[in-house]
Design an enzyme around this catalytic site. Structure first.
Site, PDB file in Angstrom:
ATOM      1  N   ASN A 170     -15.534  63.835  55.110  1.00 13.74           N
ATOM      2  CA  ASN A 170     -15.904  62.498  55.078  1.00 13.74           C
ATOM      3  C   ASN A 170     -17.156  61.965  54.272  1.00 13.74           C
ATOM      4  O   ASN A 170     -18.306  62.640  54.189  1.00 13.74           O
ATOM      5  CB  ASN A 170     -16.386  61.889  56.176  1.00 13.74           C
ATOM      6  CG  ASN A 170     -16.617  60.605  56.231  1.00 13.74           C
ATOM      7  OD1 ASN A 170     -16.108  59.580  54.827  1.00 13.74           O
ATOM      8  ND2 ASN A 170     -17.379  60.016  57.664  1.00 13.74           N
ATOM      9  N   SER A 192     -25.362  65.671  60.486  1.00 15.16           N
ATOM     10  CA  SER A 192     -26.287  66.524  59.419  1.00 15.16           C
ATOM     11  C   SER A 192     -26.213  67.585  59.464  1.00 15.16           C
ATOM     12  O   SER A 192     -26.955  68.917  59.430  1.00 15.16           O
ATOM     13  CB  SER A 192     -27.784  65.979  59.681  1.00 15.16           C
ATOM     14  OG  SER A 192     -29.027  64.990  59.953  1.00 15.16           O
ATOM     15  N   LYS A 203     -17.591  59.489  52.453  1.00 13.99           N
ATOM     16  CA  LYS A 203     -17.768  58.043  52.597  1.00 13.99           C
ATOM     17  C   LYS A 203     -17.299  57.501  51.059  1.00 13.99           C
ATOM     18  O   LYS A 203     -16.644  57.668  50.955  1.00 13.99           O
ATOM     19  CB  LYS A 203     -19.268  57.970  53.373  1.00 13.99           C
ATOM     20  CG  LYS A 203     -19.336  58.945  54.459  1.00 13.99           C
ATOM     21  CD  LYS A 203     -20.596  58.966  55.331  1.00 13.99           C
ATOM     22  CE  LYS A 203     -20.461  59.225  56.162  1.00 13.99           C
ATOM     23  NZ  LYS A 203     -22.160  59.662  57.320  1.00 13.99           N
ATOM     24  N   GLU A 261     -20.532  62.273  66.858  1.00 10.63           N
ATOM     25  CA  GLU A 261     -20.970  62.141  66.202  1.00 10.63           C
ATOM     26  C   GLU A 261     -22.460  61.038  67.282  1.00 10.63           C
ATOM     27  O   GLU A 261     -22.224  60.177  66.683  1.00 10.63           O
ATOM     28  CB  GLU A 261     -20.433  61.488  65.118  1.00 10.63           C
ATOM     29  CG  GLU A 261     -19.519  62.507  64.210  1.00 10.63           C
ATOM     30  CD  GLU A 261     -19.806  61.892  63.029  1.00 10.63           C
ATOM     31  OE1 GLU A 261     -19.399  63.068  61.970  1.00 10.63           O
ATOM     32  OE2 GLU A 261     -18.768  61.088  62.637  1.00 10.63           O
ATOM     33  N   GLY A 315     -26.607  61.724  58.868  1.00 15.45           N
ATOM     34  CA  GLY A 315     -27.419  61.182  57.284  1.00 15.45           C
ATOM     35  C   GLY A 315     -28.971  61.047  58.405  1.00 15.45           C
ATOM     36  O   GLY A 315     -29.598  60.414  56.641  1.00 15.45           O
ATOM     37  N   HIS A 365     -15.897  55.195  63.157  1.00 21.51           N
ATOM     38  CA  HIS A 365     -16.357  56.042  62.501  1.00 21.51           C
ATOM     39  C   HIS A 365     -17.771  55.321  63.356  1.00 21.51           C
ATOM     40  O   HIS A 365     -17.791  54.120  63.171  1.00 21.51           O
ATOM     41  CB  HIS A 365     -16.775  56.202  61.281  1.00 21.51           C
ATOM     42  CG  HIS A 365     -17.579  56.728  60.525  1.00 21.51           C
ATOM     43  ND1 HIS A 365     -19.435  56.346  60.762  1.00 21.51           N
ATOM     44  CD2 HIS A 365     -17.631  58.587  60.637  1.00 21.51           C
ATOM     45  CE1 HIS A 365     -19.775  57.659  59.822  1.00 21.51           C
ATOM     46  NE2 HIS A 365     -18.672  58.968  59.764  1.00 21.51           N
ATOM     47  N   GLU A 389     -19.976  54.375  61.532  1.00 13.96           N
ATOM     48  CA  GLU A 389     -20.594  53.167  60.279  1.00 13.96           C
ATOM     49  C   GLU A 389     -19.079  52.433  60.471  1.00 13.96           C
ATOM     50  O   GLU A 389     -19.743  50.649  60.545  1.00 13.96           O
ATOM     51  CB  GLU A 389     -20.877  54.119  59.370  1.00 13.96           C
ATOM     52  CG  GLU A 389     -21.786  54.573  58.917  1.00 13.96           C
ATOM     53  CD  GLU A 389     -21.361  56.055  57.942  1.00 13.96           C
ATOM     54  OE1 GLU A 389     -20.215  56.204  57.745  1.00 13.96           O
ATOM     55  OE2 GLU A 389     -22.436  56.828  57.817  1.00 13.96           O
TER      56      GLU A 389
HETATM   57  P1  13P Z   1     -24.299  64.230  57.563  1.00 11.96           P
HETATM   58  O1  13P Z   1     -23.373  64.686  57.941  1.00 11.96           O
HETATM   59  O2  13P Z   1     -23.901  62.977  55.428  1.00 11.96           O
HETATM   60  O3  13P Z   1     -24.578  63.055  58.558  1.00 11.96           O
HETATM   61  O4  13P Z   1     -22.657  62.319  57.967  1.00 11.96           O
HETATM   62  C1  13P Z   1     -21.707  63.188  59.373  1.00 11.96           C
HETATM   63  C2  13P Z   1     -20.845  61.657  59.558  1.00 11.96           C
HETATM   64  O5  13P Z   1     -20.801  60.828  59.537  1.00 11.96           O
HETATM   65  C3  13P Z   1     -19.490  62.592  58.911  1.00 11.96           C
HETATM   66  O6  13P Z   1     -18.734  61.549  59.817  1.00 11.96           O
END
Ligand code: 13P
Length: 250
Positions: A10, A213, A12, A167, A173, A95, A97
């Site tokens: 992803n 992560s 983002k 997740e 992140g 997601h 976010e």
């Molecule tokens: P990170 O791997 O940067 O922690 O992000 C995970 C994520 O949100 C994938 O959708």
């Protein structure tokens, strides 16, 4: 276990067009001779071009989000037919976010899941608890609410075409990956919830990916777990080398 495995990235809100195309070229080069299923979620403006580059390869393309209506006066949104038209097979729904930065509710997420099936797009449905929910022992409750909410009114036939991504929000992140045991337990819980809704057979055949992560140095332990069928990678999917290392885990 015989379940489908998926290695998803992803992106983002990162990458210029030139960087995006370069990353895809690097991935395609590095994936020669590899037969694993890889899915990338580029930013909307590059999706069609990237889907065209990836046609006939092991890489499928998905959108990071979409609206649930077919069309309408919804400035700034993209519709399910637009996702299809861009050559995308998948869409990320719910997601963290989207849930926590943009306020998406379980009800809205359910509408998007319904729309994905209606328009023949395969949803990767994201679930996961906040840090305080985990610390207060509410992880099971949160997963139950999110899974029941997402699948409300979804037929077993459609549900069998979905993918779940667990997740945990505290791991996204932050560099704080869930231990393989924590992730495996949560995945088992997700599968039990699917089993309550649709029966063991469907639960046992639904891929559940881990995200949060994931890096080249922690993928092996996660991938070794029975209930972890692949990963949804953020930061480490932005560079061909690190994403390829993850995809090639043994
Ligand atoms: P990170 O791997 O940067 O922690 O992000 C995970 C994520 O949100 C994938 O959708």
């Amino acid at each position: 276990m015989g379940r489908r495995e998926i290695f998803a990235g992803n992106w983002k809100m990162y990458k210029t067009r030139e960087e995006a195309v370069g990353l895809v070229r690097g991935l395609l080069e590095g994936l020669k001779g590899i037969s694993r299923e890889v899915v990338i979620f580029p930013p909307y403006p590059y999706a069609a071009e990237i889907a065209a580059m990836c046609r006939g390869t092991v890489i499928s393309v998905g959108m990071q989000n979409m609206h649930f209506e077919k069309e309408g006066a919804f400035t700034g949104e993209i519709s399910p037919p637009m996702v299809k038209d861009s050559g995308c097979r998948y869409v990320l729904i719910g997601h963290s976010e989207r849930r926590h930065v943009f306020g998406e509710t379980d009800d809205l997420i359910n509408k998007k899941v319904r729309a994905a099936f209606e328009f023949g797009i395969e949803p990767i449905i994201c679930v996961g608890e906040l840090l305080d929910e985990r610390e207060n022992g509410q992880t099971g409750q949160v997963l139950s609410r999110q899974i029941k909410g997402a699948f409300d009114g979804i037929s077993a036939e459609n549900a069998s075409r979905s993918v779940i991504a667990y997740e945990p929000v505290w791991a996204i992140g932050t560099g704080k990956v869930a231990t393989p045991e924590i992730a495996d337990d949560a995945h088992r819980e997700v599968r039990n919830l699917l089993s309550d809704l649709y029966g063991r057979g469907l639960a046992d055949s639904t891929p559940v990916l881990y995200g949060g992560s994931v890096k080249p140095d922690n993928i092996s332990g996660l991938y070794a777990k029975d209930n972890i069928d692949g990963v949804l990678v953020g930061g480490a999917s932005l560079k061909a080398d690190s994403f390829l290392e993850i995809i090639k885990v043994k």
